[in-house]
Write a protein that holds these residues in place. Structure first.
Motif, short mmCIF file in Angstrom:
data_model
loop_
_atom_site.label_atom_id
_atom_site.label_comp_id
_atom_site.label_asym_id
_atom_site.label_seq_id
_atom_site.Cartn_x
_atom_site.Cartn_y
_atom_site.Cartn_z
N VAL A 242 4.19 -12.26 14.72
CA VAL A 242 2.84 -11.76 14.45
C VAL A 242 2.07 -12.78 13.62
N LYS A 243 0.79 -12.98 13.96
CA LYS A 243 -0.05 -13.89 13.21
C LYS A 243 -1.35 -13.20 12.82
N GLU A 244 -1.88 -13.59 11.67
CA GLU A 244 -3.23 -13.18 11.30
C GLU A 244 -4.17 -14.23 11.86
N VAL A 245 -5.10 -13.82 12.73
CA VAL A 245 -5.95 -14.79 13.44
C VAL A 245 -7.39 -14.80 12.97
N GLY A 246 -7.71 -14.02 11.95
CA GLY A 246 -9.07 -14.04 11.43
C GLY A 246 -9.48 -12.69 10.89
N ARG A 247 -10.78 -12.56 10.67
CA ARG A 247 -11.33 -11.30 10.18
C ARG A 247 -12.43 -10.82 11.13
N SER A 248 -12.52 -9.51 11.25
CA SER A 248 -13.57 -8.93 12.08
C SER A 248 -14.89 -8.96 11.32
#
Length: 319
Positions: A242-248
Motif C-alpha cells: 500500500v502507498k500513500e499517493v497524495g491528498r484529495s
C-alpha cells in the motif's frame, strides 16, 4: 447530470448520475466505468442537442477543421478541465509508476479485455452475490499440507532487476517480489510443490510472498477462496503493498493498493489508526487500545473505516 466522464468513444456516454445509480442498483462495476474524460463528438446526440444536456458547444478554430471532438462548457457539474483532471487522477495508467517501484516503468504483457456481455453476466452471478462478503487471505498453515500450488494461466512474470513482477492480465493485479524469492518459487513450481514442501523450507519471506500471490489470484491452489461476513472475531492486517499517493481536494490522504489499483481516502486520524493494523489484530482489540488511551470510539465510524479499507484492499481479513 452532465456526462463529464464516460467510456472512450465520447458520444455514447451515460450521464454520471445514471452510471452511479446503475452501479449501485445492479451491482455492475465494469460496464459503467470510465477510461477517460467525456469527449463531445461531432454528430453525437450531445452535439446535436446541447441544451438537452446543459452544455454549450465551443466553436472550433480554423486549425481544428479535421478534429472530430469539440470543446464544451458545462452549465452544471464538472468543467471540461475538471473532468480531465479527475479522469487522470483515477486512471490506472496514471498510477502505473507508483505501482511499479517508483519512477521506473516496465512493459507488462498485453491486458485481456473481456467482452462486456461476460462482465455483465459475471456481475449478475458473482458481484451481487459476493458484494457484502469479504475475501479471506489464508495462511499456508491453514491449508491442507498435501495441496499443490501452480501459476495461474493468466499470470505472466516480468523480470526487471532486482524484482520479479507477477501480472494477471484478467484482473490487472500486480505483485513484486525480489528475484531471489522468485528463483526459489520457480524451483518449487517446477517440482510440482505441495504446501508442506513450501513450509518445510522454513523461509518466512517466501511463505509470505506465496500467501499474497494466492490471495491476489496470481497463484492457484486446490482450495477455493473463502468469502465471509467479517465480524469482530476475525483478524485484520494492513496490506504490505500500500502507498500513500497524495491528498484529495478535501485534504484526505489517498491510499493506493499497488496490487489491485484500488484506492480509498482517509482523514489524518484514520490514517494514524491504520498503524494499529500493521500486525494482525481484531476490531475488539483496536477498541480496547483506544479505550486504554482515553480515546472515544464511534462504532459506526470504525466499521466504516474498516469496510472502506477492505474494499480498497488496504486492509485484509486473514485466517
Amino acid at each position: 447530470g452532465v456526462p463529464s466522464l464516460s467510456r472512450k468513444g465520447g458520444g455514447g456516454a451515460f450521464p454520471a448520475s445514471y452510471t452511479t445509480s446503475l452501479r449501485a442498483t445492479c451491482g455492475v462495476p465494469y460496464s459503467t466505468r470510465g477510461f477517460t474524460n467525456f469527449g463531445l463528438v461531432m454528430g453525437s446526440d450531445v452535439w446535436n442537442h446541447p441544451d438537452k444536456y446543459g452544455v454549450s458547444v465551443m466553436p472550433k478554430s480554423q486549425y481544428e477543421d479535421l478534429r472530430l471532438e469539440v470543446d464544451y462548457v458545462s452549465g452544471t457539474g464538472l468543467t471540461l478541465n475538471e473532468a480531465k483532471s479527475l479522469s487522470d487522477e483515477h486512471h490506472i495508467d496514471f498510477y502505473m509508476q507508483e505501482v511499479i517501484n517508483g519512477s521506473d516503468t516496465i512493459d507488462l504483457p498485453q491486458r485481456l479485455h473481456i467482452s462486456e456481455v461476460t462482465w455483465i453476466l459475471d456481475s449478475i452471478h458473482a458481484v451481487r452475490y459476493k458484494g457484502h462478503l469479504t475475501k479471506v487471505k489464508r495462511r499456508l498453515t491453514s491449508l491442507n499440507p498435501a495441496d499443490r500450488i501452480w501459476l495461474d494461466s493468466k499470470t505472466s512474470v516480468v523480470l526487471v532487476e532486482p524484482f520479479a513482477y507477477f501480472y494477471n492480465s484478467e484482473y490487472h493485479h500486480v505483485y513484486a517480489v525480489s528475484q531471489l524469492v522468485y528463483l526459489k518459487l520457480a524451483r518449487l513450481l517446477e517440482a510440482d510443490c505441495s504446501i508442506s514442501l513450501i513450509l518445510d523450507q522454513g523461509d518466512l519471506e517466501l511463505t509470505r510472498a506465496i500467501e499474497e500471490l494466492l490471495h491476489y489470484g496470481l497463484l492457484n491452489t486446490n482450495i477455493d477462496a473463502d468469502y465471509v461476513m467479517h465480524d469482530n472475531g476475525f483478524q485484520l492486517v494492513k496490506s504490505s503493498f500500500v502507498k500513500e499517493v497524495g491528498r484529495s481536494k478535501e485534504g484526505l490522504r489517498v491510499l493506493l493498493s499497488c496490487a489491485t489499483h484500488r484506492m480509498c481516502a482517509v482523514n489524518d486520524f484514520s490514517f494514524a489508526l491504520l498503524s494499529l493494523f500493521e500486525k494482525p489484530i481484531t476490531k475488539n482489540e483496536v477498541r480496547d487500545i483506544l479505550k486504554k488511551e482515553g480515546l472515544s470510539t464511534n462504532e459506526e465510524q470504525l466499521n466504516k473505516l474498516v469496510d472502506n479499507c477492505m474494499k480498497a484492499d488496504i486492509l485484509q481479513l486473514i485466517r
